[in-house]
Design a protein around this motif. Structure first.
Motif, mmCIF file in Angstrom:
data_model
loop_
_atom_site.group_PDB
_atom_site.id
_atom_site.type_symbol
_atom_site.label_atom_id
_atom_site.label_comp_id
_atom_site.label_asym_id
_atom_site.label_seq_id
_atom_site.Cartn_x
_atom_site.Cartn_y
_atom_site.Cartn_z
ATOM 1 N N PRO A 268 0.838 -1.210 0.000
ATOM 2 C CA PRO A 268 0.000 0.000 0.000
ATOM 3 C C PRO A 268 0.868 1.253 0.000
ATOM 4 O O PRO A 268 1.831 1.350 0.757
ATOM 5 C CB PRO A 268 -0.793 -0.111 1.311
ATOM 6 N N PRO A 269 0.569 2.202 -0.884
ATOM 7 C CA PRO A 269 1.391 3.407 -0.948
ATOM 8 C C PRO A 269 1.229 4.254 0.311
ATOM 9 O O PRO A 269 0.186 4.250 0.946
ATOM 10 C CB PRO A 269 0.856 4.148 -2.176
ATOM 11 N N ASN B 264 -8.436 -0.548 -0.232
ATOM 12 C CA ASN B 264 -8.181 0.289 -1.404
ATOM 13 C C ASN B 264 -7.840 1.712 -0.990
ATOM 14 O O ASN B 264 -8.283 2.192 0.056
ATOM 15 C CB ASN B 264 -9.399 0.332 -2.324
ATOM 16 N N LYS C 288 -5.222 7.691 -9.384
ATOM 17 C CA LYS C 288 -4.550 6.407 -9.216
ATOM 18 C C LYS C 288 -5.269 5.681 -8.091
ATOM 19 O O LYS C 288 -5.764 6.299 -7.155
ATOM 20 C CB LYS C 288 -3.072 6.587 -8.862
ATOM 21 N N TYR D 200 -4.813 2.333 -5.499
ATOM 22 C CA TYR D 200 -4.176 1.133 -4.972
ATOM 23 C C TYR D 200 -5.310 0.150 -4.747
ATOM 24 O O TYR D 200 -6.206 0.380 -3.930
ATOM 25 C CB TYR D 200 -3.432 1.392 -3.659
ATOM 26 N N TYR D 201 -5.306 -0.935 -5.525
ATOM 27 C CA TYR D 201 -6.355 -1.949 -5.451
ATOM 28 C C TYR D 201 -5.822 -3.098 -4.610
ATOM 29 O O TYR D 201 -5.018 -3.905 -5.068
ATOM 30 C CB TYR D 201 -6.759 -2.384 -6.853
ATOM 31 N N GLN D 202 -6.251 -3.166 -3.363
ATOM 32 C CA GLN D 202 -5.721 -4.092 -2.374
ATOM 33 C C GLN D 202 -5.843 -5.557 -2.778
ATOM 34 O O GLN D 202 -4.896 -6.314 -2.581
ATOM 35 C CB GLN D 202 -6.372 -3.810 -1.016
ATOM 36 N N ASP E 59 -2.997 -6.106 -4.936
ATOM 37 C CA ASP E 59 -1.771 -5.500 -4.436
ATOM 38 C C ASP E 59 -1.049 -4.744 -5.548
ATOM 39 O O ASP E 59 0.145 -4.931 -5.788
ATOM 40 C CB ASP E 59 -0.850 -6.556 -3.825
ATOM 41 N N VAL F 174 -1.049 -0.790 -7.995
ATOM 42 C CA VAL F 174 -1.499 0.573 -8.221
ATOM 43 C C VAL F 174 -1.884 0.704 -9.687
ATOM 44 O O VAL F 174 -1.123 0.311 -10.569
ATOM 45 C CB VAL F 174 -0.392 1.595 -7.866
#
Length: 146
Positions: free
Chosen positions: A41-42, A73, A115, A117-119, A122, A124
Motif C-alpha cells: 500500500p502506498p 483500497n 490512481k 491502490y487496489y488491495q 496489491d 497501483v
C-alpha cells in the motif's frame, strides 16, 4: 502495457459542472485503468497547509464494472506526479465511497488524474481519464435510496 477492468467512477450532480442539468444524476466513469506494478500500500500523504485552494470529490472504485468494497483500497488524485488528494474508503450503508479533498495553488484548470491502490491485487492502477480542478467544487453525491 497491461490493461485492467478496474475503473473509478465519480458521481456528478447538476450545478457542479456547467454541462449538467440540475438535479439529474450521472455516473462518470473515469475510464479503464492501466495496470501498475505490484506494490505494498502506498504511503500517500498531502500537506493541506501547502495549498491555497481545494475541491471535494466523492468517488467509487469499480472492478469488472462492479463497485468494489475492498476496505484496503486507496484513491490518490494527482497533478502530474504530485499527489494532491488521497482517501481511504468509508462504508456508507454497505458501500465503500471515497471522500477526497483535492488541493491546489491554482484556482482552476489543473488537470487531475486518478490512481488507485487496489488491495485485492496489491497493485497501483492509473486512470486514463482526467477531471479539471475547480476551487470549492463538489463533484459527486451519494444518491438517496428509495
Amino acid at each position: 502495457m497491461v490493461q485492467s477492468n478496474l475503473s473509478i467512477s465519480v458521481l456528478l450532480r447538476g450545478g457542479c459542472l456547467s454541462l449538467l442539468l440540475t438535479s439529474v444524476l450521472f455516473i462518470f466513469s473515469a475510464g479503464i485503468l492501466r495496470a501498475g506494478q505490484p506494490a505494498a500500500p502506498p504511503n500517500w500523504t498531502v500537506d493541506p497547509g501547502a495549498y491555497q485552494f481545494n475541491m471535494s470529490i466523492i468517488a467509487r472504485v469499480q472492478y469488472l464494472g462492479v463497485p468494489t468494497n475492498a476496505s484496503g483500497n486507496i484513491v490518490g488524485v494527482f497533478v502530474g506526479n504530485e499527489l494532491r488528494g488521497v482517501a481511504t474508503p468509508v462504508d456508507v450503508s454497505g458501500n465503500m465511497f471515497y471522500f477526497v479533498t483535492v488541493y491546489s495553488n491554482v484556482a482552476s484548470g489543473e488537470n487531475l488524474k486518478f490512481k488507485v491502490y487496489y488491495q485485492p491485487n496489491d497493485a497501483v492502477y492509473t486512470s486514463t481519464q482526467s477531471l479539471p480542478f475547480t476551487t470549492n467544487a463538489l463533484v459527486g453525491d451519494i444518491p438517496s435510496p428509495y
